[in-house]
Design a protein around this motif. Structure first.
Motif, PDB file in Angstrom:
ATOM      1  N   ARG A  55       0.842  -1.216   0.000  1.00 58.74           N
ATOM      2  CA  ARG A  55       0.000   0.000   0.000  1.00 58.74           C
ATOM      3  C   ARG A  55       0.859   1.241   0.000  1.00 58.74           C
ATOM      4  O   ARG A  55       0.562   2.222  -0.665  1.00 58.74           O
ATOM      5  N   LYS A  56       1.965   1.169   0.767  1.00 61.70           N
ATOM      6  CA  LYS A  56       2.851   2.329   0.823  1.00 61.70           C
ATOM      7  C   LYS A  56       3.543   2.532  -0.533  1.00 61.70           C
ATOM      8  O   LYS A  56       3.655   3.663  -1.021  1.00 61.70           O
ATOM      9  N   SER A  57       3.984   1.433  -1.170  1.00 54.71           N
ATOM     10  CA  SER A  57       4.665   1.580  -2.470  1.00 54.71           C
ATOM     11  C   SER A  57       3.708   2.141  -3.511  1.00 54.71           C
ATOM     12  O   SER A  57       4.097   2.971  -4.334  1.00 54.71           O
ATOM     13  N   VAL A  58       2.469   1.675  -3.482  1.00 53.77           N
ATOM     14  CA  VAL A  58       1.481   2.162  -4.447  1.00 53.77           C
ATOM     15  C   VAL A  58       1.208   3.653  -4.212  1.00 53.77           C
ATOM     16  O   VAL A  58       1.173   4.457  -5.138  1.00 53.77           O
ATOM     17  N   LYS A  59       1.068   4.007  -2.935  1.00 56.90           N
ATOM     18  CA  LYS A  59       0.808   5.404  -2.589  1.00 56.90           C
ATOM     19  C   LYS A  59       1.959   6.294  -3.056  1.00 56.90           C
ATOM     20  O   LYS A  59       1.752   7.394  -3.584  1.00 56.90           O
ATOM     21  N   THR A  60       3.183   5.802  -2.875  1.00 54.12           N
ATOM     22  CA  THR A  60       4.348   6.593  -3.277  1.00 54.12           C
ATOM     23  C   THR A  60       4.339   6.855  -4.778  1.00 54.12           C
ATOM     24  O   THR A  60       4.506   7.986  -5.218  1.00 54.12           O
ATOM     25  N   ILE A  61       4.125   5.797  -5.568  1.00 57.23           N
ATOM     26  CA  ILE A  61       4.141   5.997  -7.024  1.00 57.23           C
ATOM     27  C   ILE A  61       2.997   6.917  -7.447  1.00 57.23           C
ATOM     28  O   ILE A  61       3.165   7.761  -8.324  1.00 57.23           O
ATOM     29  N   LEU A  62       1.861   6.758  -6.816  1.00 49.78           N
ATOM     30  CA  LEU A  62       0.730   7.628  -7.169  1.00 49.78           C
ATOM     31  C   LEU A  62       1.113   9.097  -6.911  1.00 49.78           C
ATOM     32  O   LEU A  62       0.915   9.965  -7.767  1.00 49.78           O
ATOM     33  N   ALA A  63       1.706   9.360  -5.746  1.00 45.78           N
ATOM     34  CA  ALA A  63       2.126  10.730  -5.422  1.00 45.78           C
ATOM     35  C   ALA A  63       3.177  11.214  -6.425  1.00 45.78           C
ATOM     36  O   ALA A  63       3.179  12.376  -6.845  1.00 45.78           O
ATOM     37  N   GLU A  64       4.058  10.306  -6.838  1.00 48.54           N
ATOM     38  CA  GLU A  64       5.119  10.693  -7.776  1.00 48.54           C
ATOM     39  C   GLU A  64       4.546  10.990  -9.166  1.00 48.54           C
ATOM     40  O   GLU A  64       4.950  11.949  -9.827  1.00 48.54           O
ATOM     41  N   TYR A  65       3.598  10.167  -9.609  1.00 46.26           N
ATOM     42  CA  TYR A  65       2.917  10.442 -10.884  1.00 46.26           C
ATOM     43  C   TYR A  65       2.321  11.868 -10.847  1.00 46.26           C
ATOM     44  O   TYR A  65       2.488  12.654 -11.772  1.00 46.26           O
ATOM     45  N   LEU A  66       1.622  12.154  -9.753  1.00 40.45           N
ATOM     46  CA  LEU A  66       0.929  13.453  -9.648  1.00 40.45           C
ATOM     47  C   LEU A  66       1.933  14.600  -9.568  1.00 40.45           C
ATOM     48  O   LEU A  66       1.764  15.640 -10.202  1.00 40.45           O
ATOM     49  N   ALA A  67       3.016  14.385  -8.792  1.00 40.98           N
ATOM     50  CA  ALA A  67       4.021  15.437  -8.637  1.00 40.98           C
ATOM     51  C   ALA A  67       4.710  15.740  -9.965  1.00 40.98           C
ATOM     52  O   ALA A  67       5.108  16.876 -10.231  1.00 40.98           O
ATOM     53  N   CYS A  68       4.843  14.728 -10.819  1.00 42.39           N
ATOM     54  CA  CYS A  68       5.465  14.953 -12.132  1.00 42.39           C
ATOM     55  C   CYS A  68       4.550  15.781 -13.035  1.00 42.39           C
ATOM     56  O   CYS A  68       5.019  16.362 -14.009  1.00 42.39           O
ATOM     57  N   GLY A  69       3.270  15.774 -12.748  1.00 41.57           N
ATOM     58  CA  GLY A  69       2.358  16.595 -13.543  1.00 41.57           C
ATOM     59  C   GLY A  69       1.242  15.823 -14.229  1.00 41.57           C
ATOM     60  O   GLY A  69       0.518  16.389 -15.056  1.00 41.57           O
ATOM     61  N   LEU A  70       1.072  14.555 -13.908  1.00 45.15           N
ATOM     62  CA  LEU A  70      -0.096  13.851 -14.458  1.00 45.15           C
ATOM     63  C   LEU A  70      -1.336  14.500 -13.852  1.00 45.15           C
ATOM     64  O   LEU A  70      -1.406  14.717 -12.649  1.00 45.15           O
ATOM     65  N   ASP A  71      -2.299  14.780 -14.705  1.00 44.71           N
ATOM     66  CA  ASP A  71      -3.461  15.560 -14.280  1.00 44.71           C
ATOM     67  C   ASP A  71      -4.690  14.643 -14.202  1.00 44.71           C
ATOM     68  O   ASP A  71      -5.191  14.187 -15.226  1.00 44.71           O
TER      69      ASP A  71
END
Ligand code: ADP
Ligand code: TRP
Length: 328
Positions: A55-71
């Motif tokens: 769950r933590k790994s998934v949350k991290t990638i999700l945050a990283e996707y968003l931080a990169c600019g995925l809208d």
């Protein structure tokens, strides 16, 4: 509008290779296509059977996707395991996937070598799960790095085979997509090869300034050219390739000129490269930390993505069940 699908396994943080090889294409494509970008958590079970902290790994990638600019307003961002139709399609594809062809896949053969005590059926059928991910949204383009070419060939084969077996023109054949003519390869700075998690040479988007500097200053070089305009050995070429990716063209030109006139000081070049990598990562890093702290927002994005992806997947599965002849 054409449909695009791609995914990354949550087996670590995103690094510069993932960014310039895959995520950068996602950012451009989200404004031009109907995009589905997901986190391939089921795929990670093929190599990480006890994901302590999935769950933590998934949350991290999700945050990283968003931080990169995925809208999330423009594109569907979701977690693979939220879409229960995927395993149903995976089952149908597996019924027409053959041992011989699955065993011939290079990444399977590599895993047989690297994890001989865990050669599981999921590993063998990795390409049919990946095909299900793609064709479930009837995607025609898939932005991935060069290493995914064989999996993409299998996806096309499974789509074609389904159409042939049931005498329909239902699934389109998905093509790999690269932003530029040549697929980008982000080099490692340890002498040879590419940057990767398993290569142990990755610079992560989340790395702080000190860590970046430490990693860059360790980059392998040589004692410098002795002839003007000489060819660069691989390690030095990699350092320049990295600079070409992250620095201003004028910075690259400056050091290239110094190299060509045999006046290069690698220490100066590395310092500059570390500054430029940090300048690139710093705003993303800040956003990752902000977003990671906002569980409610992450939950909202995941729920919204699951909903949109499930609507698209459910439509396909309704049609597939009808084509095969099951009860609606
Ligand atoms: P890793 O190699 O670090 O395990 P993944 O296999 O999870 O990374 O790759 C996720 C995506 O990032 C894929 O589309 C892959 O092609 C791309 N990618 C990974 N490393 C690089 C690299 N060094 N250069 C270009 N693309 C890369
Ligand atoms: N196999 C991809 C990788 O290792 C991840 C992946 C799973 C994927 N399903 C996909 C990529 C569907 C594109 C489309 O990087």
């Amino acid at each position: 509008m054409e449909t695009v699908v791609s995914g990354i396994r949550p087996t670590g943080n995103l690094h510069l290779g993932n960014y310039f090889g895959a995520v950068k294409s996602f950012l451009k494509m989200q404004y031009e296509y109907n995009c589905f970008f997901f986190i391939a958590d089921w795929h990670s079970l093929t190599t990480h059977p006890h994901p302590d902290n999935i769950r933590k790994s998934v949350k991290t990638i999700l945050a990283e996707y968003l931080a990169c600019g995925l809208d999330p307003e423009k594109t569907t961002i979701y977690i693979q395991s939220d879409v229960r139709e995927v395993p149903e399609l995976y089952l149908y594809l597996n019924m027409n996937a053959y041992l011989g062809e699955l065993e011939r896949v290079t990444s399977f053969k590599d895993k047989v070598r690297t994890q001989p005590n865990n050669v599981n059926a999921g590993l063998l059928t990795y390409p049919s799960l990946m095909a299900a991910d793609i064709i479930i949204h009837k995607a025609v383009k898939v932005p991935v790095g060069k290493d995914q070419e064989q999996n993409m060939e299998m996806a096309r084969k499974f789509a074609r085979r389904f159409n042939q077996i049931y005498g329909v023109e239902y699934f389109p054949e998905p093509a790999s997509f690269h932003l530029s003519e040549k697929a980008v390869k982000v080099p490692g700075l340890d002498g040879s090869g590419k940057m990767g998690k398993s290569e142990g040479n990755a610079i992560y988007l989340i790395d702080d300034e000190k860590t970046i500097k430490k990693k860059v200053m360790k980059a392998v070089t040589d004692s410098g050219p002795t002839e003007p305009n000489s060819e660069k050995p691989e390690a030095v070429a990699n350092l320049f390739a990295m600079m070409e990716i992250v620095s201003e063209p004028s910075t690259y030109e400056y050091f290239n000129e110094k190299y060509n006139t045999c006046e290069i000081r690698y220490g100066d070049m590395k310092k500059q490269l570390a500054v430029d990598i940090n300048a690139f990562c710093a705003p993303i890093r800040e956003k990752i930390l902000d977003i990671m702290a906002n569980d409610a927002y992450l939950e909202k994005v995941a729920a919204q993505g699951a909903e949109k992806a499930s609507v698209s997947a459910a439509k396909t599965l309704r049609e597939v069940r009808e084509i095969i002849g099951f009860r609606p």
